[in-house]
Enzyme design. Structure first.
Site, PDB file in Angstrom:
ATOM      1  N   TYR A   1      52.078   7.669  38.778  1.00  9.28           N
ATOM      2  CA  TYR A   1      53.397   7.529  38.176  1.00  9.28           C
ATOM      3  C   TYR A   1      53.455   7.919  36.702  1.00  9.28           C
ATOM      4  O   TYR A   1      54.538   7.935  36.119  1.00  9.28           O
ATOM      5  CB  TYR A   1      53.889   6.085  38.335  1.00  9.28           C
ATOM      6  CG  TYR A   1      53.993   5.658  39.779  1.00  9.28           C
ATOM      7  CD1 TYR A   1      54.993   6.172  40.601  1.00  9.28           C
ATOM      8  CD2 TYR A   1      53.083   4.771  40.328  1.00  9.28           C
ATOM      9  CE1 TYR A   1      55.074   5.803  41.936  1.00  9.28           C
ATOM     10  CE2 TYR A   1      53.161   4.388  41.658  1.00  9.28           C
ATOM     11  CZ  TYR A   1      54.155   4.909  42.454  1.00  9.28           C
ATOM     12  OH  TYR A   1      54.243   4.549  43.771  1.00  9.28           O
TER      13      TYR A   1
ATOM     14  N   HIS B   1      62.377  10.020  43.383  1.00  6.82           N
ATOM     15  CA  HIS B   1      61.017   9.475  43.386  1.00  6.82           C
ATOM     16  C   HIS B   1      60.219  10.180  42.304  1.00  6.82           C
ATOM     17  O   HIS B   1      60.287  11.404  42.175  1.00  6.82           O
ATOM     18  CB  HIS B   1      60.342   9.670  44.744  1.00  6.82           C
ATOM     19  CG  HIS B   1      61.099   9.019  45.842  1.00  6.82           C
ATOM     20  ND1 HIS B   1      61.048   7.662  46.064  1.00  6.82           N
ATOM     21  CD2 HIS B   1      61.970   9.522  46.741  1.00  6.82           C
ATOM     22  CE1 HIS B   1      61.845   7.365  47.073  1.00  6.82           C
ATOM     23  NE2 HIS B   1      62.424   8.475  47.493  1.00  6.82           N
TER      24      HIS B   1
END
EC number: 4.2.1.10
Length: 148
Positions: A24, A106
């Site tokens: 991430y 996402h």
């Protein structure tokens, strides 16, 4: 009249910057909010930026956004439902039931990860789906909403 963009973040996104940075990245949710603020400012849009680990809060915020949509004051919703993408019929029903324009977002490329992440309940109801651009995807999604 200034239109508004809602950026809604689901479970565990409050851990950005520390949770699996190899997946991430190292930017925090506060960094993402600053990125979204700048993207909205470029387009003359207002921003509502929220995060919750609770599914019902996300549903409530989609309903809230739908009232602005009905009044012609919503540019759209950027929805990073996180794990709820793969499990939540309630979020699907909220998006379908309100008709708000949603970009499913996402940070990682979910299709390059575990197979359970490949299915999205939301994709069929979203106007667009973005994944794999890192946190820059938020700004790209806002750019897209500004064009609709």
């Amino acid at each position: 009249m200034t239109k508004t963009v809602y950026v809604l973040n689901g479970p565990n996104l409050n851990l950005l910057g520390t949770r699996e940075p190899q997946v991430y990245g190292s930017q925090t949710l506060a960094d993402v909010e600053q990125l979204c603020t700048a993207a909205c400012a470029r387009h003359g849009l207002a921003l509502v930026f929220r995060q919750s680990n609770h599914e019902g809060a996300l549903v409530d915020w989609i309903h809230e956004a739908s009232r602005l949509h009905a009044a012609g004051q919503l540019a759209g919703v950027v929805l990073n439902a996180a794990a709820y993408t793969h499990t939540s019929v309630a979020l699907l029903d909220a998006v379908k039931g309100t008709g708000v324009p949603v970009v499913e977002l996402h940070i990682s490329n979910v299709h390059a990860r575990e197979s359970f992440r490949h299915h999205s309940y939301l994709a069929g109801a979203a106007r667009a789906v973005m994944c794999g651009f890192g946190v820059q995807g938020y700004a790209l999604a806002i750019d897209g909403l500004a064009q609709w």
